[in-house]
Design a protein around this motif. Structure first.
Motif, mmCIF file in Angstrom:
data_model
loop_
_atom_site.group_PDB
_atom_site.id
_atom_site.type_symbol
_atom_site.label_atom_id
_atom_site.label_comp_id
_atom_site.label_asym_id
_atom_site.label_seq_id
_atom_site.Cartn_x
_atom_site.Cartn_y
_atom_site.Cartn_z
ATOM 1 N N GLY A 233 -41.896 -26.954 -36.288
ATOM 2 C CA GLY A 233 -41.403 -28.278 -36.326
ATOM 3 C C GLY A 233 -40.410 -28.428 -35.029
ATOM 4 O O GLY A 233 -40.592 -29.360 -34.393
ATOM 5 N N VAL A 234 -39.649 -27.601 -34.840
ATOM 6 C CA VAL A 234 -38.684 -27.257 -33.567
ATOM 7 C C VAL A 234 -39.570 -27.311 -32.384
ATOM 8 O O VAL A 234 -39.420 -28.104 -31.372
ATOM 9 N N LEU A 235 -40.798 -26.571 -32.225
ATOM 10 C CA LEU A 235 -41.594 -26.501 -31.068
ATOM 11 C C LEU A 235 -42.150 -27.930 -31.061
ATOM 12 O O LEU A 235 -42.206 -28.389 -29.764
ATOM 13 N N SER A 236 -42.665 -28.781 -32.021
ATOM 14 C CA SER A 236 -43.157 -29.899 -31.816
ATOM 15 C C SER A 236 -42.188 -30.935 -31.328
ATOM 16 O O SER A 236 -42.601 -31.855 -30.435
ATOM 17 N N GLU A 237 -41.163 -30.887 -31.795
ATOM 18 C CA GLU A 237 -39.940 -31.685 -31.399
ATOM 19 C C GLU A 237 -39.573 -31.566 -30.139
ATOM 20 O O GLU A 237 -39.253 -32.358 -29.324
ATOM 21 N N THR A 238 -39.673 -30.195 -29.696
ATOM 22 C CA THR A 238 -39.304 -29.832 -28.331
ATOM 23 C C THR A 238 -40.466 -30.612 -27.252
ATOM 24 O O THR A 238 -39.943 -31.200 -26.384
ATOM 25 N N GLN A 239 -41.562 -30.436 -27.722
ATOM 26 C CA GLN A 239 -42.762 -31.227 -26.980
ATOM 27 C C GLN A 239 -42.681 -32.474 -26.714
ATOM 28 O O GLN A 239 -42.766 -33.237 -25.858
ATOM 29 N N ARG A 240 -42.136 -33.261 -27.867
ATOM 30 C CA ARG A 240 -42.028 -34.617 -27.847
ATOM 31 C C ARG A 240 -40.998 -35.077 -27.132
ATOM 32 O O ARG A 240 -40.974 -36.023 -26.132
ATOM 33 N N SER A 241 -39.669 -34.223 -27.077
ATOM 34 C CA SER A 241 -38.637 -34.653 -26.224
ATOM 35 C C SER A 241 -39.174 -34.675 -24.594
ATOM 36 O O SER A 241 -38.621 -35.019 -23.647
ATOM 37 N N LEU A 242 -39.979 -33.569 -24.374
ATOM 38 C CA LEU A 242 -40.419 -33.324 -23.173
ATOM 39 C C LEU A 242 -41.211 -34.460 -22.509
ATOM 40 O O LEU A 242 -41.048 -35.041 -21.317
ATOM 41 N N ARG A 243 -41.895 -35.168 -23.396
ATOM 42 C CA ARG A 243 -42.727 -36.122 -22.950
ATOM 43 C C ARG A 243 -41.850 -37.386 -22.714
ATOM 44 O O ARG A 243 -42.212 -38.359 -22.113
ATOM 45 N N GLN A 244 -40.998 -37.368 -23.710
ATOM 46 C CA GLN A 244 -40.201 -38.687 -23.698
ATOM 47 C C GLN A 244 -38.737 -38.460 -23.844
ATOM 48 O O GLN A 244 -38.108 -38.360 -24.760
ATOM 49 N N PRO A 245 -38.243 -37.997 -22.602
ATOM 50 C CA PRO A 245 -36.698 -37.568 -22.545
ATOM 51 C C PRO A 245 -35.866 -38.382 -23.244
ATOM 52 O O PRO A 245 -35.960 -39.791 -23.018
ATOM 53 N N PRO A 246 -34.909 -37.979 -24.113
ATOM 54 C CA PRO A 246 -33.934 -38.849 -24.920
ATOM 55 C C PRO A 246 -33.214 -39.706 -23.677
ATOM 56 O O PRO A 246 -32.857 -39.051 -22.696
ATOM 57 N N THR A 247 -33.265 -40.865 -23.957
ATOM 58 C CA THR A 247 -32.056 -42.029 -23.142
ATOM 59 C C THR A 247 -30.760 -41.217 -22.634
ATOM 60 O O THR A 247 -30.240 -40.657 -23.847
#
Lengths: 252, 252
Positions: A233-247
């Motif tokens: 889950g941590v890895l998936s969330e890391t990848q999601r953040s890489l695609r869509q950096p938090p504002t």
């Protein structure tokens, strides 16, 4: 299950009532129930009751007698606690050997474990009434356990011997999740390596030992299924953040 | 030899100073020396000193700190005492397994054994700082050992593990005489049978099982040379008295 109602703890001439209470508490934590007091200095006593801390049923049921002979009259095995180095050596057990001998015999007949006075232990006459002596292997230069502590050690070894006899000593850890399978682990390692490349921690041209060390780290842990899910889950969330950096927070 | 100066006993928030003293005494009897107190309610205190009973050097040298983190900062292995049944299970040892793990590691680095509060033990936060939990297998319905007694049990197991490692656990009994040889025993049995015939206890025409039972009795004992000499002395004196009966007291 109690260790055995056939095992009698005999305290000879205890001078401090608090120690009688400690002994009762120590016995009860390990499943012993039968206490016999030979000519205690003060008993019953409020200090005994307060140190017994809930083991006062053992105090209420304690037999109080005048002599060691009365205490052990119906016992077919008598073991006395002793410091090393008596003038005439006696068959000597350590606390573990004592438990291994006492426990099986206690299924057939009464057994007494006899503890001496706080300052002077048992007399030679009293020790001569014992089949075996038991010595707690303390440090030669500071060897005197508190009476309650000595009762705790011998009682503990009896409980350990009983649990061993029931094959219940090393209870398999009650874990709250099943271990991950090899396939689940490979899925995790693959996912981990993918992320480590994405963030530039591993150079595909020169990967080095990182993945081997991480595999060793996690395989030492025997990961369970919940843990693998958390880590993925941590890895998936890391990848999601890489695609869509938090504002980033707006500057004021 | 001390168990190890690398093994630290940490008592967290002890409320009764007497228990700190008991813990120090328990440690010292088993060769432990390093005591660390995390925010004790009352320390130093006369009750601690009196219950330490000669282990006050451990109290004098005790480190007193504010938090568990400070206490264990330089320890590479941390084991916390715990009751069974935590919400998230942790790797769990019994006291014997604890000693078998702690003792060898203590030769290489510092190890902490952490004991909780008298009434409530360690908090979940504190237990989460431990690599292992150790559980003293007390009775489920009366499970709470006195703090000093718990320290005594874990310290005792460390000492037993050390003695086992030195192959010094089952010290051969220091006996004060050599065992009798088979020939000496046969000499005794022959002499015994001769006397039992002389006094009419054995009928030569119908000897029965008496000698077999007496052989079994004495062979169970592993007679030593002094004992054989005493027993043969009794036989010789019996024979002498038979030849020359003691003069009966003159009637007045």
């Amino acid at each position: 299950m109690r260790v055995s109602d056939n095992i009698l703890v005999v305290l000879v001439n205890s001078s401090h009532p608090g120690n009688i209470g400690s002994a009762a508490r120590a016995m009860k934590t390990m499943g012993l129930s039968q206490l016999c007091l030979v000519a205690p200095d003060q008993f019953p006593h409020e200090y005994a009751t307060s140190r017994a801390a809930g083991a006062d049923d053992l105090l209420d049921n304690a037999r109080v007698v005048d002599t060691l002979d009365e205490a052990i009259a119906d016992c077919a095995l008598v073991v006395g606690t002793s410091a090393r180095g008596r003038k005439i050596p006696w068959p000597l057990l350590n606390p573990r050997e004592c438990a291994e001998r006492v426990l099986p015999e206690s299924r057939r007949h009464k057994v007494a474990l006899v503890f001496g006075r706080e300052e002077r232990g048992l007399t030679n006459d009293e020790l001569a009434r014992c089949h075996y002596h038991v010595h707690i292997p303390s440090m030669p230069d500071y060897s005197s356990l508190n009476l309650g502590a000595a009762v705790q050690v011998l009682s503990y070894e009896l409980r350990m011997a009983q649990l061993a006899a029931q094959d219940a000593l090393s209870v398999p850890n009650e874990w709250d999740a099943e271990y991950a399978t090899a396939a689940e682990l490979e899925g995790y390692y693959g996912h981990l390596e993918e992320v480590l490349r994405q963030i530039g921690f591993i150079d595909p041209a020169n990967p080095g030992q990182v993945m081997t060390r991480l595999r060793r780290l996690y395989s030492r842990q025997r990961l369970d299924k919940i843990e693998v899910n958390i880590l993925r889950g941590v890895l998936s969330e890391t990848q999601r953040s890489l695609r869509q950096p938090p504002t980033p927070p707006t500057e004021e």
